[in-house]
Design a protein around this motif. Structure first.
Motif, PDB file in Angstrom:
ATOM      1  N   LYS A 191      -0.197 -11.064   5.034  1.00  0.00           N
ATOM      2  CA  LYS A 191       0.559 -10.102   5.845  1.00  0.00           C
ATOM      3  C   LYS A 191       1.816  -9.664   5.105  1.00  0.00           C
ATOM      4  O   LYS A 191       2.579 -10.483   4.632  1.00  0.00           O
ATOM      5  CB  LYS A 191       0.985 -10.747   7.171  1.00  0.00           C
ATOM      6  CG  LYS A 191      -0.112 -10.761   8.205  1.00  0.00           C
ATOM      7  CD  LYS A 191       0.125  -9.696   9.281  1.00  0.00           C
ATOM      8  CE  LYS A 191      -0.994  -9.687  10.326  1.00  0.00           C
ATOM      9  NZ  LYS A 191      -2.135  -8.855   9.938  1.00  0.00           N
ATOM     10  N   CYS A 192       2.010  -8.345   5.037  1.00  0.00           N
ATOM     11  CA  CYS A 192       3.232  -7.819   4.427  1.00  0.00           C
ATOM     12  C   CYS A 192       4.424  -8.117   5.352  1.00  0.00           C
ATOM     13  O   CYS A 192       4.378  -7.782   6.528  1.00  0.00           O
ATOM     14  CB  CYS A 192       3.096  -6.313   4.219  1.00  0.00           C
ATOM     15  SG  CYS A 192       4.605  -5.555   3.627  1.00  0.00           S
ATOM     16  N   PRO A 193       5.498  -8.763   4.826  1.00  0.00           N
ATOM     17  CA  PRO A 193       6.647  -9.096   5.680  1.00  0.00           C
ATOM     18  C   PRO A 193       7.436  -7.842   6.059  1.00  0.00           C
ATOM     19  O   PRO A 193       8.216  -7.844   7.002  1.00  0.00           O
ATOM     20  CB  PRO A 193       7.489 -10.015   4.795  1.00  0.00           C
ATOM     21  CG  PRO A 193       7.134  -9.618   3.399  1.00  0.00           C
ATOM     22  CD  PRO A 193       5.696  -9.175   3.437  1.00  0.00           C
ATOM     23  N   GLU A 194       7.201  -6.763   5.307  1.00  0.00           N
ATOM     24  CA  GLU A 194       7.958  -5.531   5.518  1.00  0.00           C
ATOM     25  C   GLU A 194       7.357  -4.701   6.657  1.00  0.00           C
ATOM     26  O   GLU A 194       8.058  -4.251   7.542  1.00  0.00           O
ATOM     27  CB  GLU A 194       7.948  -4.748   4.205  1.00  0.00           C
ATOM     28  CG  GLU A 194       8.864  -3.568   4.155  1.00  0.00           C
ATOM     29  CD  GLU A 194      10.306  -3.964   3.952  1.00  0.00           C
ATOM     30  OE1 GLU A 194      11.154  -3.088   4.066  1.00  0.00           O
ATOM     31  OE2 GLU A 194      10.588  -5.154   3.700  1.00  0.00           O
ATOM     32  N   CYS A 195       6.029  -4.501   6.639  1.00  0.00           N
ATOM     33  CA  CYS A 195       5.418  -3.589   7.613  1.00  0.00           C
ATOM     34  C   CYS A 195       4.295  -4.235   8.415  1.00  0.00           C
ATOM     35  O   CYS A 195       3.766  -3.612   9.329  1.00  0.00           O
ATOM     36  CB  CYS A 195       4.903  -2.340   6.894  1.00  0.00           C
ATOM     37  SG  CYS A 195       3.472  -2.667   5.843  1.00  0.00           S
ATOM     38  N   GLY A 196       3.901  -5.470   8.071  1.00  0.00           N
ATOM     39  CA  GLY A 196       2.858  -6.145   8.834  1.00  0.00           C
ATOM     40  C   GLY A 196       1.438  -5.794   8.409  1.00  0.00           C
ATOM     41  O   GLY A 196       0.471  -6.314   8.945  1.00  0.00           O
ATOM     42  N   ASN A 197       1.316  -4.887   7.443  1.00  0.00           N
ATOM     43  CA  ASN A 197       0.020  -4.466   6.916  1.00  0.00           C
ATOM     44  C   ASN A 197      -0.674  -5.637   6.204  1.00  0.00           C
ATOM     45  O   ASN A 197      -0.018  -6.500   5.651  1.00  0.00           O
ATOM     46  CB  ASN A 197       0.293  -3.324   5.916  1.00  0.00           C
ATOM     47  CG  ASN A 197      -0.958  -2.592   5.510  1.00  0.00           C
ATOM     48  OD1 ASN A 197      -1.890  -2.424   6.290  1.00  0.00           O
ATOM     49  ND2 ASN A 197      -0.978  -2.129   4.265  1.00  0.00           N
ATOM     50  N   ASP A 198      -2.030  -5.650   6.228  1.00  0.00           N
ATOM     51  CA  ASP A 198      -2.757  -6.634   5.423  1.00  0.00           C
ATOM     52  C   ASP A 198      -2.800  -6.166   3.974  1.00  0.00           C
ATOM     53  O   ASP A 198      -3.135  -5.015   3.695  1.00  0.00           O
ATOM     54  CB  ASP A 198      -4.189  -6.794   5.943  1.00  0.00           C
ATOM     55  CG  ASP A 198      -4.235  -7.553   7.258  1.00  0.00           C
ATOM     56  OD1 ASP A 198      -3.404  -8.462   7.439  1.00  0.00           O
ATOM     57  OD2 ASP A 198      -5.091  -7.233   8.102  1.00  0.00           O
ATOM     58  N   ALA A 246       1.686  -4.259  -5.082  1.00  0.00           N
ATOM     59  CA  ALA A 246       2.606  -3.934  -3.994  1.00  0.00           C
ATOM     60  C   ALA A 246       1.803  -3.552  -2.757  1.00  0.00           C
ATOM     61  O   ALA A 246       0.630  -3.174  -2.854  1.00  0.00           O
ATOM     62  CB  ALA A 246       3.515  -2.780  -4.401  1.00  0.00           C
ATOM     63  N   CYS A 247       2.440  -3.638  -1.595  1.00  0.00           N
ATOM     64  CA  CYS A 247       1.795  -3.204  -0.346  1.00  0.00           C
ATOM     65  C   CYS A 247       1.517  -1.702  -0.439  1.00  0.00           C
ATOM     66  O   CYS A 247       2.425  -0.920  -0.718  1.00  0.00           O
ATOM     67  CB  CYS A 247       2.727  -3.512   0.826  1.00  0.00           C
ATOM     68  SG  CYS A 247       2.186  -2.786   2.382  1.00  0.00           S
ATOM     69  N   PRO A 248       0.250  -1.265  -0.204  1.00  0.00           N
ATOM     70  CA  PRO A 248      -0.071   0.164  -0.338  1.00  0.00           C
ATOM     71  C   PRO A 248       0.616   1.012   0.738  1.00  0.00           C
ATOM     72  O   PRO A 248       0.787   2.214   0.560  1.00  0.00           O
ATOM     73  CB  PRO A 248      -1.591   0.209  -0.176  1.00  0.00           C
ATOM     74  CG  PRO A 248      -1.972  -1.064   0.489  1.00  0.00           C
ATOM     75  CD  PRO A 248      -0.918  -2.079   0.140  1.00  0.00           C
ATOM     76  N   LYS A 249       1.005   0.388   1.845  1.00  0.00           N
ATOM     77  CA  LYS A 249       1.594   1.150   2.944  1.00  0.00           C
ATOM     78  C   LYS A 249       3.095   1.371   2.748  1.00  0.00           C
ATOM     79  O   LYS A 249       3.582   2.474   2.921  1.00  0.00           O
ATOM     80  CB  LYS A 249       1.327   0.405   4.258  1.00  0.00           C
ATOM     81  CG  LYS A 249       1.454   1.259   5.503  1.00  0.00           C
ATOM     82  CD  LYS A 249       0.961   0.472   6.714  1.00  0.00           C
ATOM     83  CE  LYS A 249       1.484   1.073   8.003  1.00  0.00           C
ATOM     84  NZ  LYS A 249       1.246   0.176   9.138  1.00  0.00           N
ATOM     85  N   CYS A 250       3.827   0.309   2.363  1.00  0.00           N
ATOM     86  CA  CYS A 250       5.289   0.445   2.317  1.00  0.00           C
ATOM     87  C   CYS A 250       5.870   0.174   0.934  1.00  0.00           C
ATOM     88  O   CYS A 250       7.064   0.376   0.714  1.00  0.00           O
ATOM     89  CB  CYS A 250       5.946  -0.469   3.344  1.00  0.00           C
ATOM     90  SG  CYS A 250       5.893  -2.206   2.879  1.00  0.00           S
ATOM     91  N   GLY A 251       5.047  -0.300  -0.018  1.00  0.00           N
ATOM     92  CA  GLY A 251       5.557  -0.503  -1.377  1.00  0.00           C
ATOM     93  C   GLY A 251       6.252  -1.828  -1.608  1.00  0.00           C
ATOM     94  O   GLY A 251       6.767  -2.083  -2.699  1.00  0.00           O
ATOM     95  N   CYS A 252       6.270  -2.683  -0.589  1.00  0.00           N
ATOM     96  CA  CYS A 252       6.898  -4.006  -0.757  1.00  0.00           C
ATOM     97  C   CYS A 252       6.176  -4.774  -1.872  1.00  0.00           C
ATOM     98  O   CYS A 252       4.950  -4.871  -1.863  1.00  0.00           O
ATOM     99  CB  CYS A 252       6.799  -4.774   0.566  1.00  0.00           C
ATOM    100  SG  CYS A 252       7.476  -6.434   0.510  1.00  0.00           S
ATOM    101  N   PRO A 253       6.909  -5.309  -2.864  1.00  0.00           N
ATOM    102  CA  PRO A 253       6.226  -6.036  -3.948  1.00  0.00           C
ATOM    103  C   PRO A 253       5.495  -7.265  -3.421  1.00  0.00           C
ATOM    104  O   PRO A 253       6.006  -7.985  -2.572  1.00  0.00           O
ATOM    105  CB  PRO A 253       7.358  -6.434  -4.904  1.00  0.00           C
ATOM    106  CG  PRO A 253       8.621  -6.187  -4.181  1.00  0.00           C
ATOM    107  CD  PRO A 253       8.361  -5.274  -3.029  1.00  0.00           C
TER     108      PRO A 253
HETATM  109 ZN   LIG Z   1       3.999  -3.258   3.719  1.00  0.00          ZN
END
Ligand SMILES: [Zn+2]
Length: 131
Positions: free
Chosen positions: A4-11, A18-25
């Motif tokens: 789970k991305c801590p930034e946006c909750g995306n899988d 990086a998270c494809p949705k928000c770019g979080c490394p």
């Molecule tokens: Zn994210």
């Protein structure tokens, strides 16, 4: 493995950069997917009735973002450098921050209370609490 991305909750795949949705490394995602859950909350009397933005960083990587009415949950394996900033506080209230080490061995949940003002910033300190 999906985490789970801590930034946006995306899988996010742990193989991605990086998270494809928000770019979080993903390095931030992986470090936060490991360790014990530590809860942090700001003493709600401090900013009532406002719910200013609250951001928690671990080792200079942002791992949680919400507001001061929420309990921030982060994961720590050992004594780690944590920074909490409270931004966008309306009207006369000052911004606030905590910067220091949190040791999971000392407790799993903390309430952040103001200690003093430094250059118009309210300095916070974590006290063990049941959250
Ligand atoms: Zn994210």
């Amino acid at each position: 493995m999906l985490i789970k991305c801590p930034e946006c909750g995306n899988d996010v795949s742990d193989l991605a950069a990086a998270c494809p949705k928000c770019g979080c490394p993903v390095s931030a995602v992986v470090s936060s997917a490991d360790g014990e859950i530590i809860k942090l909350k700001v003493d709600e009397r401090v900013f009532t009735p406002f719910k200013p933005e609250m951001i928690v960083s671990v080792n200079d990587v942002q791992v949680w973002r919400g507001n001061t009415s929420q309990v921030a949950e982060i994961r720590l394996k050992e004594k780690t450098k944590v920074k909490v900033t409270i931004n966008k506080i309306p009207v006369a209230t000052k911004n606030a921050f905590f910067e220091g080490e949190i040791d999971p061995a000392m407790g799993k949940s903390y309430i952040l209370k103001p200690v003093r003002k430094t250059f118009n910033m309210l300095q916070l300190r974590p006290y063990p609490a049941n959250l």
